[in-house]
Scaffold this motif. Sequence first.
Motif, PDB file in Angstrom:
ATOM      1  N   PHE A   1     -20.147  -5.068  24.373  1.00 29.26           N
ATOM      2  CA  PHE A   1     -19.019  -4.255  24.811  1.00 29.26           C
ATOM      3  C   PHE A   1     -18.898  -4.238  26.333  1.00 29.26           C
ATOM      4  CE2 PHE A   1     -17.603   0.203  25.896  1.00 29.26           C
ATOM      5  CZ  PHE A   1     -16.261  -0.011  25.659  1.00 29.26           C
ATOM      6  N   VAL A   2     -19.995  -4.064  27.020  1.00 30.59           N
ATOM      7  CA  VAL A   2     -19.944  -3.924  28.478  1.00 30.59           C
ATOM      8  C   VAL A   2     -19.988  -5.274  29.179  1.00 30.59           C
ATOM      9  CG1 VAL A   2     -21.129  -2.990  30.509  1.00 30.59           C
ATOM     10  CG2 VAL A   2     -20.906  -1.598  28.437  1.00 30.59           C
ATOM     11  N   PHE A   3     -20.968  -6.114  28.826  1.00 34.83           N
ATOM     12  CA  PHE A   3     -21.157  -7.362  29.573  1.00 34.83           C
ATOM     13  C   PHE A   3     -20.018  -8.359  29.363  1.00 34.83           C
ATOM     14  CE2 PHE A   3     -25.909  -6.398  29.313  1.00 34.83           C
ATOM     15  CZ  PHE A   3     -25.936  -5.909  30.608  1.00 34.83           C
ATOM     16  N   ASN A   4     -19.384  -8.329  28.195  1.00 31.14           N
ATOM     17  CA  ASN A   4     -18.321  -9.289  27.924  1.00 31.14           C
ATOM     18  C   ASN A   4     -16.922  -8.687  28.009  1.00 31.14           C
ATOM     19  OD1 ASN A   4     -19.939 -11.524  27.649  1.00 31.14           O
ATOM     20  ND2 ASN A   4     -20.114 -11.383  25.414  1.00 31.14           N
ATOM     21  N   SER A   5     -16.804  -7.470  28.527  1.00 29.79           N
ATOM     22  CA  SER A   5     -15.473  -6.905  28.750  1.00 29.79           C
ATOM     23  C   SER A   5     -14.745  -7.708  29.818  1.00 29.79           C
ATOM     24  CB  SER A   5     -15.581  -5.442  29.188  1.00 29.79           C
ATOM     25  OG  SER A   5     -15.899  -4.614  28.104  1.00 29.79           O
ATOM     26  N   LYS A   6     -13.435  -7.725  29.746  1.00 28.79           N
ATOM     27  CA  LYS A   6     -12.637  -8.516  30.667  1.00 28.79           C
ATOM     28  C   LYS A   6     -12.658  -7.910  32.066  1.00 28.79           C
ATOM     29  CE  LYS A   6      -9.504 -10.159  27.034  1.00 28.79           C
ATOM     30  NZ  LYS A   6      -8.102 -10.183  26.544  1.00 28.79           N
ATOM     31  N   LEU A   7     -12.530  -8.794  33.053  1.00 24.90           N
ATOM     32  CA  LEU A   7     -12.590  -8.368  34.448  1.00 24.90           C
ATOM     33  C   LEU A   7     -11.516  -7.348  34.775  1.00 24.90           C
ATOM     34  CD1 LEU A   7     -13.894  -8.724  37.239  1.00 24.90           C
ATOM     35  CD2 LEU A   7     -12.315 -10.627  37.651  1.00 24.90           C
TER      36      LEU A   7
END
Length: 542
Positions: A115-121
């Motif tokens: 959820f956090v590391f792969n969230s969009k910029l």
Amino acid sequence: MGLLRSIDFSVITDALAPTFAFLVALPLIALIPLIFFTFLTLAVVINVLSQVLFRNPHRAPVVFHFFPWIGSAVVYGMQPYDFFEANRKKYGDVFAFVMCGRVMTVYLGPKGHEFVFNSKLQDVSAEEAYSHLTTPVFGKGVVYDCPNHRLMEQKKFAKSALTKEAFRSYVPIIVEEVQNYLKTSPYYYDNDPKKETGVADVLKGQSQITIFTASRTLLGQEVRNKLNTDFADLYADLDKGFTPINFVFPNLPLPHYKRRDNAQRIISRTYMDVIEKRRKEDHVDSSEDLVGALMANAVYRDGVRMTDQEIANLLIGILMGGQHTSAATSSWYLLHLGQRPDLVEELYQEQVRVCGIDPITKELNPLTYDHLQEMPLLNNTIKETLRLHSPLHSIFRKVMNPLPVPETKYVVPRGHYVLVAPGYTMMNEKYFKHSDHFEPKRWEDSTIEKEAAAAAATADSVDYGFGAVSKGVSSPYLPFGGGRHRCIGEQFAYVQLGTILACFVREFKWALIDKLPEVDYESMITVPKGPSDKIKWIKRNY
């Protein structure tokens, strides 16, 4: 209205008259504590009622707290993992808490990693979360004090010093630095070659060793010559700039803020002196060290070149990024091994088997990079230490757009924060049996590691600007983070930590003087809490 007319207000006013008269008669200064207490009580009552009566079903449940603004900051700051576990039992893997006016939405476990590391910029920002904290430490124009695409390119610039060829040259340099340190340090031989035993302050000693080895390998002999043990103390002062109070208040007229700023000026000036000297002498060699590489090649894709001051600031960030985490990790493995003489002996025998004994000197042959790759127990000791003591206990991102939490009805509002804690997951019995035990041999047949490797192999990769990395971050073991902000120094960390540990095992046997120290969560780096972080060492005579 009829009821109001029937009330004799004169009776009420007559009854309260003595109280009003008493308050009026008090000096103004005497009223201040009473007014403060009244407003505090009112604020607490309103805060409690709002939590009880007005819960938003589309928001993650908020940990109950009495005091507004402060929220759960104190209990979280003292023992974050205990805080996470207690609230996971109440609310599940997703919950929120208030920390000094900020609402932090926590997502625990591997799904939280995703959820956090792969969230969009465009949805989450590390820069917005950390820039006010890191800029006073590193300086302007680097790391989080610049657009994300600039940071990705800065990481690419730094990777030029993190190649396998470079690592091969680093191992003998690290060995030399460690040996020289042990000869001269008051914690070890203190310039007395006949000394056979002593007591070492582990964290202070390892902080000095890691700054010397990192500066010599990454920044070169010229920078290393300018450093002494006081320089490690300056980096310790910088590290104290990463405390919860700094996260909330970047600048306050307090002693540790002044020490932080003084350390930043001195270290930056030291690096600038080296850069200016090389510019003046027209000595810019990209193959010499990281300083030379940045001076020659630190040009962004749009043609903008990093200024020399920005290069100096980036050097602070790079060296600090490895120094304080490696100092903590190497301290912890020495402390844990101080309780396990059996493992210390096995680590020594592993070196005998891999490196061999010189038939003439009867000593172990010199350590090499290839030797490190053939020592599973040594590497598993580092891996297990990182599992038990993840360098960062919490990782934040600021939410830039409303962010739905997958598989729930929750949405994290813009302006709130999301928090992930890989260290908590790595200490969870669900993923690691006897998770609070230090057992490097658990990695000899690690189902989790195999599953993580398989997941990484099948996951898509992405290049954020510093080279391709896997998008697979669902492993419960993530000591180096994931996604666009994954640490690029993982392989260097294993080389540095492995070489230092190998040197200690060759030189000493050791034991804890006291019980294993508690974790100090004052900083965001999980270091051992003194004064019990001491070992008694005995020179190995075979």
